[in-house]
Each structure stands twice: as C-alpha cells, then as structure tokens.
Write an enzyme that holds these catalytic residues in place. Structure first.
Site, short mmCIF file in Angstrom:
data_model
loop_
_atom_site.label_atom_id
_atom_site.label_comp_id
_atom_site.label_asym_id
_atom_site.label_seq_id
_atom_site.Cartn_x
_atom_site.Cartn_y
_atom_site.Cartn_z
N LYS A 30 -44.90 -28.36 -27.52
CA LYS A 30 -44.67 -28.69 -26.11
C LYS A 30 -44.77 -27.45 -25.22
O LYS A 30 -45.45 -27.47 -24.20
CB LYS A 30 -43.28 -29.33 -25.93
N ARG A 39 -42.13 -19.20 -35.64
CA ARG A 39 -42.25 -19.06 -34.18
C ARG A 39 -41.66 -17.74 -33.70
O ARG A 39 -40.58 -17.34 -34.13
CB ARG A 39 -41.53 -20.21 -33.48
N ARG A 76 -35.92 -17.10 -32.33
CA ARG A 76 -34.74 -17.77 -31.75
C ARG A 76 -33.68 -18.02 -32.83
O ARG A 76 -34.01 -18.35 -33.96
CB ARG A 76 -35.17 -19.12 -31.17
P1 ADP Z 1 -37.66 -27.04 -28.93
O1 ADP Z 1 -38.74 -26.56 -27.99
O2 ADP Z 1 -37.75 -26.35 -30.24
O3 ADP Z 1 -37.63 -28.52 -29.05
P2 ADP Z 1 -35.85 -26.44 -26.79
O4 ADP Z 1 -36.10 -25.06 -26.37
O5 ADP Z 1 -36.42 -27.53 -25.96
O6 ADP Z 1 -36.28 -26.59 -28.31
O7 ADP Z 1 -34.28 -26.71 -26.91
C1 ADP Z 1 -33.44 -25.84 -27.61
C2 ADP Z 1 -32.02 -26.39 -27.58
O8 ADP Z 1 -31.54 -26.45 -26.22
C3 ADP Z 1 -31.86 -27.82 -28.11
O9 ADP Z 1 -31.70 -27.86 -29.52
C4 ADP Z 1 -30.59 -28.26 -27.37
O10 ADP Z 1 -29.42 -27.70 -27.96
C5 ADP Z 1 -30.76 -27.62 -26.00
N1 ADP Z 1 -31.49 -28.51 -25.06
C6 ADP Z 1 -32.71 -28.27 -24.50
N2 ADP Z 1 -33.06 -29.28 -23.69
C7 ADP Z 1 -32.06 -30.19 -23.74
C8 ADP Z 1 -31.84 -31.47 -23.15
N3 ADP Z 1 -32.76 -32.04 -22.33
N4 ADP Z 1 -30.68 -32.11 -23.44
C9 ADP Z 1 -29.76 -31.58 -24.25
N5 ADP Z 1 -29.90 -30.39 -24.85
C10 ADP Z 1 -31.04 -29.69 -24.60
P1 ADP Z 2 -42.08 -26.79 -28.98
O1 ADP Z 2 -41.99 -26.26 -27.58
O2 ADP Z 2 -42.51 -28.22 -29.03
O3 ADP Z 2 -40.81 -26.55 -29.76
P2 ADP Z 2 -43.90 -24.55 -29.44
O4 ADP Z 2 -44.97 -24.68 -28.41
O5 ADP Z 2 -42.87 -23.51 -29.25
O6 ADP Z 2 -43.23 -25.99 -29.72
O7 ADP Z 2 -44.63 -24.30 -30.84
C1 ADP Z 2 -43.89 -24.06 -32.04
C2 ADP Z 2 -44.58 -22.99 -32.89
O8 ADP Z 2 -45.81 -23.51 -33.39
C3 ADP Z 2 -44.95 -21.71 -32.11
O9 ADP Z 2 -44.79 -20.61 -32.97
C4 ADP Z 2 -46.41 -21.92 -31.75
O10 ADP Z 2 -47.10 -20.67 -31.65
C5 ADP Z 2 -46.92 -22.72 -32.94
N1 ADP Z 2 -47.98 -23.69 -32.59
C6 ADP Z 2 -48.15 -24.36 -31.41
N2 ADP Z 2 -49.24 -25.16 -31.47
C7 ADP Z 2 -49.75 -25.01 -32.72
C8 ADP Z 2 -50.88 -25.58 -33.41
N3 ADP Z 2 -51.68 -26.47 -32.82
N4 ADP Z 2 -51.10 -25.21 -34.69
C9 ADP Z 2 -50.28 -24.30 -35.30
N5 ADP Z 2 -49.21 -23.73 -34.71
C10 ADP Z 2 -48.94 -24.07 -33.43
#
Ligand code: ADP
Ligand code: ADP
Ligand code: ZN
Length: 222
Positions: free
Chosen positions: A13, A127, A160
């Site tokens: 995302k 990541r 992270r």
């Molecule tokens: P990822 O990209 O790996 O899905 P995020 O960066 O979006 O993780 O979120 C990291 C953490 O921040 C989540 O595990 C949660 O604890 C908190 N968080 C983020 N967005 C939300 C949301 N919309 N509602 C509740 N908690 C959230």
């Molecule tokens: P999210 O926001 O949904 O948690 P991220 O964009 O942070 O996901 O991506 C998670 C990890 O996967 C990062 O280390 C990113 O560089 C890697 N990544 C993202 N897209 C791809 C892909 N198409 N193939 C392999 N690795 C990816």
C-alpha cells in the site's frame, strides 16, 4: 480523486501510494505514518498508540477517526487523497462515509491489493523505511544502493519495531478479523477493485492505474 488502498500489512500500500501521489498529484494520508510521527514526537497520542502498535493491535476507532477527520479538512485535500491504512474497521469505514457525506462527497475507488500470507511475511521481515523521507526499501526485493542509507535523501533506513515476525502474525490475524470484511462493504457500494499485488512494483502500479481509469468510462456506480 478520493482513493482508499486496502490490503494486508506488507501488501504494498505504501509503495503504491507513493507512486500514485506522483502520478495524481494528491496527498497520501497514511494513518500508520501519522501514528509513528506521534510516537516519535512523544505526544499524548503517540504514548497511547505505541504499546498497541508494538503488539500489532489497532488504535481505538475514535482516536483514528478524529485524526483523519482533521487531516481531511486541510487545504491540500481539496482535489482528493490516497488513504493508506485507513479505514481498517467497519466503524472507521462508516465514519468516513458520514464525513464524506457531510461534504457531499464519496469515494471514487477502493483498490484492494491481494498478496498471499507467506509473501507478506517475507516482505515485512525485509522492509526498511527511511527515517527522514519515508522512502520504502526491501533488503532483497528493492534494496537501497548502500545498505542502511536512503537513495533518495541519504537518510538512515531502519526496521520498524512492529515488523518482527511474531507481531506480523498478530497483524495478519487482526487484518483478517477486522479489516478484510471491508472488501464486501465496498464491493456492495460498487467502488471496489481487486488488484493482484504480486509481481514487479511498476507492473502492479500499471494495474492500479488501469483500475482507476475504468471510472472515466462510466462504470462508477456511487
Ligand atoms: P502496514 O502498512 O504494515 O499495514 P501501518 O503503518 O498502516 O502498517 O500501521 C501500523 C500500525 O499502526 C497498525 O498495526 C496499528 O497498530 C496502527 N494503525 C494504523 N492505521 C490504523 C487504523 N486506521 N486504525 C487503527 N490502528 C491503525
Ligand atoms: P504496506 O504499506 O501495505 O504495509 P509496503 O509498501 O510498505 O506495504 O511494502 C512492504 C515491503 O514489501 C517493503 O519492504 C516494500 O519495499 C516491499 N514491496 C512492495 N511491493 C513489492 C513487490 N511488488 N514485490 C516485492 N516486494 C515489494
Ligand atoms: Zn530518505
């Protein structure tokens, strides 16, 4: 354009949001980034959120909804935005719908990135994020040129705290229980598009653009 990026942790995302920001010229609104900034600054919100985030639990809906409502009022949101990581529960989706309805607006598209759980674990484990500019890397799949140093700004890249394997499993479980039901919620509103989230990053971006462009052909049902 008002877009939601839906999908489990590690689905890409953030990566796709940054590409969409460049292409569409609207801001990325990442609740995860907003919370991490609050944790770093040691604000009351950050202190409340940290323990929950570290164990992979969600921050309470009312806290997140308040945060997003305020952010959506900022002037840079006038032409739309890319919501990344919000909404994550039915209550958040309903609150967003009410907020938008008050403004006479709706969502244009909800893009759901689909990736298998085992791939998600591998992506999250490798990541790395830039502390300074937020650029995203992966130690194997998209490494920075110099280990630990951001290509874009020279800042330090870090892992992270919630990206440890135990926490990742908890976050995947929370996603399945609380967030995955939103796929149906948005499907019922005719705005959902599923996107295969595996393959090269530019290839996935092309799928996203295609899913957004379909709107211009009158397939919008909201
Ligand atoms: P990822 O990209 O790996 O899905 P995020 O960066 O979006 O993780 O979120 C990291 C953490 O921040 C989540 O595990 C949660 O604890 C908190 N968080 C983020 N967005 C939300 C949301 N919309 N509602 C509740 N908690 C959230
Ligand atoms: P999210 O926001 O949904 O948690 P991220 O964009 O942070 O996901 O991506 C998670 C990890 O996967 C990062 O280390 C990113 O560089 C890697 N990544 C993202 N897209 C791809 C892909 N198409 N193939 C392999 N690795 C990816
Ligand atoms: Zn950087």
């Amino acid at each position: 354009m008002r877009i939601v990026l839906l999908g489990p942790p590690g689905a890409g995302k953030g990566t796709q949001a940054k590409l969409l920001v460049e292409r569409l010229g609207v801001p990325q609104i990442s609740t995860g980034d907003m919370l991490r900034a609050a944790v770093k600054d040691g604000t009351p919100l950050g202190r409340e959120a940290k323990a929950l985030m570290d164990r992979g639990a969600l921050v309470p809906d009312e806290v997140i909804v308040g945060l997003v409502r305020e952010r959506l009022r900022a002037p840079d949101c006038g032409r739309g935005y890319i919501l990344d990581g919000f909404p994550r529960t039915a209550a958040q989706a309903e609150a967003l719908e009410r907020t938008l309805a008050e403004l006479g607006l709706g969502l244009d598209r909800v893009l759901c990135l689909e990736v298998a759980d085992e791939d998600l674990v591998a992506r999250i484990a490798g990541r790395r994020t830039c502390r300074t500019c937020g650029a995203m890397y992966h130690v194997r799949f998209s490494p920075s040129v110099r280990d630990g140093v951001c290509d874009a700004c020279g800042g330090e890249t870090y892992q992270r705290e919630d990206d440890r394997e135990e926490t990742v499993r908890a976050r995947l479980r929370v996603y399945g229980e609380q967030t995955a039901p939103l796929v149906r919620f948005y499907e019922a509103r005719g705005v959902l598009r599923r996107i295969a989230g595996t393959g090269e990053i530019p290839e996935i971006f092309a799928r996203a653009i295609q899913a957004l462009a379909a709107e211009a052909c009158g397939t919008k049902s909201s």
